[in-house]
Design an enzyme around this catalytic site. Structure first.
Site, PDB file in Angstrom:
ATOM      1  N   LYS A   1       1.704 -33.382 -10.703  1.00 29.28           N
ATOM      2  CA  LYS A   1       0.697 -34.189 -10.631  1.00 29.28           C
ATOM      3  C   LYS A   1       1.223 -34.615 -12.059  1.00 29.28           C
ATOM      4  O   LYS A   1       1.486 -35.257 -12.676  1.00 29.28           O
ATOM      5  CB  LYS A   1      -0.810 -33.272 -11.010  1.00 29.28           C
ATOM      6  CG  LYS A   1      -0.624 -33.204  -9.535  1.00 29.28           C
ATOM      7  CD  LYS A   1      -2.679 -33.571  -9.557  1.00 29.28           C
ATOM      8  CE  LYS A   1      -3.195 -32.981  -8.061  1.00 29.28           C
ATOM      9  NZ  LYS A   1      -2.788 -32.044  -7.689  1.00 29.28           N
TER      10      LYS A   1
HETATM   11  C1  LIG Z   1      -2.322 -32.697  -5.882  1.00 30.70           C
HETATM   12  C2  LIG Z   1      -1.683 -31.303  -5.280  1.00 30.70           C
HETATM   13  C3  LIG Z   1      -1.606 -31.656  -3.881  1.00 30.70           C
HETATM   14  C4  LIG Z   1      -2.087 -32.659  -3.028  1.00 30.70           C
HETATM   15  O1  LIG Z   1      -1.549 -34.065  -3.190  1.00 30.70           O
HETATM   16  P1  LIG Z   1      -2.526 -34.895  -3.401  1.00 30.70           P
HETATM   17  O2  LIG Z   1      -1.804 -36.785  -3.633  1.00 30.70           O
HETATM   18  O3  LIG Z   1      -3.776 -34.790  -3.254  1.00 30.70           O
HETATM   19  O4  LIG Z   1      -2.060 -35.522  -1.449  1.00 30.70           O
HETATM   20  C5  LIG Z   1      -0.419 -30.754  -3.329  1.00 30.70           C
HETATM   21  N1  LIG Z   1      -0.154 -29.832  -3.801  1.00 30.70           N
HETATM   22  C6  LIG Z   1      -0.097 -29.226  -5.300  1.00 30.70           C
HETATM   23  C7  LIG Z   1       0.290 -28.326  -5.574  1.00 30.70           C
HETATM   24  C8  LIG Z   1      -1.202 -30.322  -5.846  1.00 30.70           C
HETATM   25  O5  LIG Z   1      -1.222 -29.589  -7.094  1.00 30.70           O
END
Ligand SMILES: *Cc1c(COP(=O)(O)O)cnc(C)c1O
Length: 494
Positions: free
Chosen positions: A113
Site C-alpha cells: 500500500k
Molecule cells: C491490501 C492488500 C492486498 C489486496 O489488494 P487489493 O488492491 O485490495 O486487491 C493484498 N495483499 C496485501 C498484503 C495487502 O495489504
C-alpha cells in the site's frame, strides 16, 4: 482527460484534481477515466531506459492531465526516494522457471500500500491548491491493519492535511498495533476502538455522512477526506508498476518488446489487479490477469460463474488483507464490460440482495482477460515452505496465495509466458504465520517471531520493522464507537 462515475457515464466529467479531492462520485459510483491513453512499443523502449521515478511520472501524466509532468516528477521523486524505498521501488526478482516476484513492499511500512500511499498525499495537496481549497483536509481511516499504517506514513507532516486512524483494539496483529501506536509526525492521531473492524468502519462511515458534524468541522476550517482504495489517487500509481515490470523483463532479456507476459495478483478489494487491467487496456501486452484469492473466494466463484454472491461464510485467514466479501473496485471492471447503466443495476442488486449476475456476453468479455484461482490455508503454508526450501525465496502469506494460484494456472493451461506475481508484503509483516508455515511450530511470542524468522531463514528484517518493540509509544487511547465523533473534534481542536 476527464473522469466520470461508473454509475452514470452521461454526466459532465470531472478533472483528476477534483476526483482525488472528492474520492467517491455523488451517486455512490467510482470515478473512471473517459478514455484510456495508449502506450506504444516506442513508449516502452523509451521507458525501459528510465528509472522507476521517471517511469511513474510519465505514466501518471497520461492520467492526471491537469497536473504538469514537472509536478508529477517532483512528487514521484519524493514518494519513491532512496530514503523511503532503499534500493528502488518495485524490484522484479526471479523465483523459479518463468515466475517472477514483483516486490512492492520495500517502502516505509513494508506493505504494497506504500506504493500508492506515498504518492497520493502529494497529489491531494496539489488537488487542494488546484481547486482553490483553503480548508484543512482531515483524512479519516478505519483500518484492519495495513492501510492505517501506510496512510499515517504517507500523510505525516504533509501541509494542509491532518490524519486520524481508528483500529479495532483486538482486531489487528501485535506488529500492526505497534506500528501504528509508535507513529511519529505533527499531524497524526491514532485511536483504538472497542469493537471489531466492521464497528470501526461503520463508525467512520457514520461520521462521513453526518451533515451536522460536517458543519461543525467547517466552522473550524476543516473538511473530511478519505484515503481508501477506491480513490483515483490510490489507483493511478498502481498502473505504473506493471509497465515498469515489463520494462525490467525486457531489460533482463527475458522477452522482447511486444511479446506477452502474464500477471498474478493476490486480491482483496480488486484495486491492484484492476490497475493491471488498465495497463492492459493501454496496450501493455499482458496476456492473462490471474486473480488470486484465499478461502474467501468470492472472486474465484464470480470469475468462474458470472454470479457475485456475498451471502456466504466469512473466514479469518493468515492473509487478512484479502479477507473480504465486497470487492469495491470490481465495480470499475463492470463499468468497462457492461456500461454504466448495467453497473448501477448490479450495484443496486448487490446492496438489496447481496447478489448479482452478469450476462453471458459480459462474462465472455471478462473471460478474455481474467481467470480466478484460490488457495486454502494448507496450500498457502505448503507454498511458503516449498518455495523457501527449493528456491531459497521467502514469501509472505498473501504472496504465497498468489504463487499457488500462478502455479495452478500454469499446470492447467501450459501457458509458460513470463509471469509477474505481485509480492504485496514483507514476510516479516506476518512473521508468526510465516515462521509456523516453515517450521510447523509456533514462534515463542508474536514479536519474537521477527528475530526467530530472521535466524531461521538467514534473511534480514526490513528497515521499517527493525527494533519496533523498543520504539516510543505515542498513542494509547481506546474509545467506544459512540465516542468516535467527539474524539475527532477533540483532535482538531487541539
Ligand atoms: C491490501 C492488500 C492486498 C489486496 O489488494 P487489493 O488492491 O485490495 O486487491 C493484498 N495483499 C496485501 C498484503 C495487502 O495489504
Amino acid at each position: 482527460m476527464n473522469y466520470q462515475s461508473t454509475r452514470d457515464a452521461k454526466k459532465i466529467g470531472y478533472s483528476a484534481a477534483q476526483v482525488i479531492k472528492q474520492g467517491l462520485a455523488d451517486d455512490g459510483g467510482l470515478f473512471v477515466p473517459d478514455s484510456i491513453p495508449e502506450i506504444t512499443k516506442a513508449d516502452i523502449d523509451a521507458l525501459a531506459k528510465q528509472d522507476y521515478i521517471h517511469r511513474a511520472a510519465d505514466i501518471m501524466s497520461r492520467f492526471l492531465t491537469d497536473y504538469t509532468y514537472e509536478e508529477l516528477l517532483e512528487d514521484c521523486s519524493n514518494a519513491y526516494s532512496e530514503t523511503s524505498f532503499p534500493g528502488g521501488a518495485a524490484p522484479l526478482v526471479p523465483v523459479c522457471d518463468n515466475l517472477y516476484s514483483l516486490e512492492l513492499w520495500h517502502g516505509p511500512t513494508a506493505a504494497f500500500k506504500d506504493m500508492a500511499l506515498q504518492l497520493m498525499p502529494r497529489l491531494l495537496v496539489r488537488a487542494l491548491r488546484k481547486t482553490g481549497e483553503e480548508r484543512t483536509a482531515l483524512i479519516l481511516v478505519a483500518t484492519s491493519g495495513d492501510t492505517g499504517k501506510a496512510a499515517l506514513e504517507g500523510y505525516r507532516d504533509v501541509d494542509g492535511v491532518k490524519i486520524m486512524v481508528f483500529y479495532p483494539v483486538d482486531g489487528v496483529s501485535r506488529v500492526q498495533k505497534l506500528q501504528m501506536a509508535t507513529q511519529e509526525g505533527n499531524n497524526v492521531n491514532v485511536c483504538a476502538i472497542e469493537g471489531n473492524f466492521d464497528d470501526a468502519q461503520t463508525g467512520v462511515k457514520k461520521i462521513f455522512s453526518d451533515r451536522e458534524f460536517a458543519e461543525k468541522l467547517n466552522e473550524k476550517g476543516v473538511f473530511l477526506s478519505s484515503a481508501n482504495s477506491i480513490n483515483l489517487g490510490r489507483l493511478a500509481p498502481q498502473i505504473v508498476y506493471y509497465v515498469s515490470a515489463y520494462c525490467d523483463l525486457i531489460n533482463a532479456g527475458k522477452l522482447k518488446n511486444g511479446e506477452t507476459f502474464n500477471v498474478c495478483v493476490p486480491t482483496g478489494n480488486f484495486g491492484n489487479i484492476f490497475a493491471a487491467y488498465i495497463a492492459k487496456l493501454m496496450g501493455l501486452p499482458i496476456g492473462k490477469l490471474i486473480c488470486a484469492s484465499n478461502v474467501n473466494n468470492i472472486l474465484t466463484d464470480f470469475l468462474k460463474t458470472g454470479t457475485y454472491d456475498r451471502n456466504r461464510k466469512f473466514h479469518l485467514t493468515m492473509s487478512p488483507s484479502m479477507d473480504i466479501l465486497i470487492s469495491s473496485n470490481l465495480e470499475r471492471l463492470l463499468y468497462f464490460v457492461a456500461g454504466s447503466e448495467n453497473t448501477a443495476k448490479y450495484m443496486k442488486e448487490l446492496s438489496d440482495n447481496g447478489c448479482y449476475a452478469v450476462s453471458a456476453e459480459e462474462k465472455a468479455e471478462i473471460d478474455k482477460n481474467f481467470v480466478g484461482y484460490y488457495a486454502d490455508e494448507k496450500a498457502t503454508a505448503e507454498c511458503i515452505k516449498e518455495d523457501f526450501l527449493k528456491y531459497g525465496y521467502l514469501h509472505d502469506t498473501h504472496t504465497a496465495v498468489a504463487f499457488c494460484a500462478a502455479k495452478d494456472y500454469v499446470k492447467d493451461t501450459g501457458d509458460t509466458a513470463p509471469m509477474v506475481i505481485d509480492s504485496t508484503a514483507s514476510p516479516y509483516k506476518f512473521a508468526a504465520d510465516v515462521y509456523e508455515s516453515l517450521s510447523g511450530e509456533k514462534p515463542s511470542e508474536a514479536l519474537a517471531a521477527l528475530d526467530e524468522l530472521s535466524s531461521k531463514t538467514n534473511t534480514e528484517i526490513p528497515y521499517p520493522l527493525r527494533g519496533i518493540a523498543d520504539r516510543k509509544v505515542n498513542f494509547t487511547k481506546v474509545v467506544k464507537v459512540c465516542e468516535m465523533p467527539d474524539s475527532v473534534l477533540e483532535y482538531i481542536s487541539k
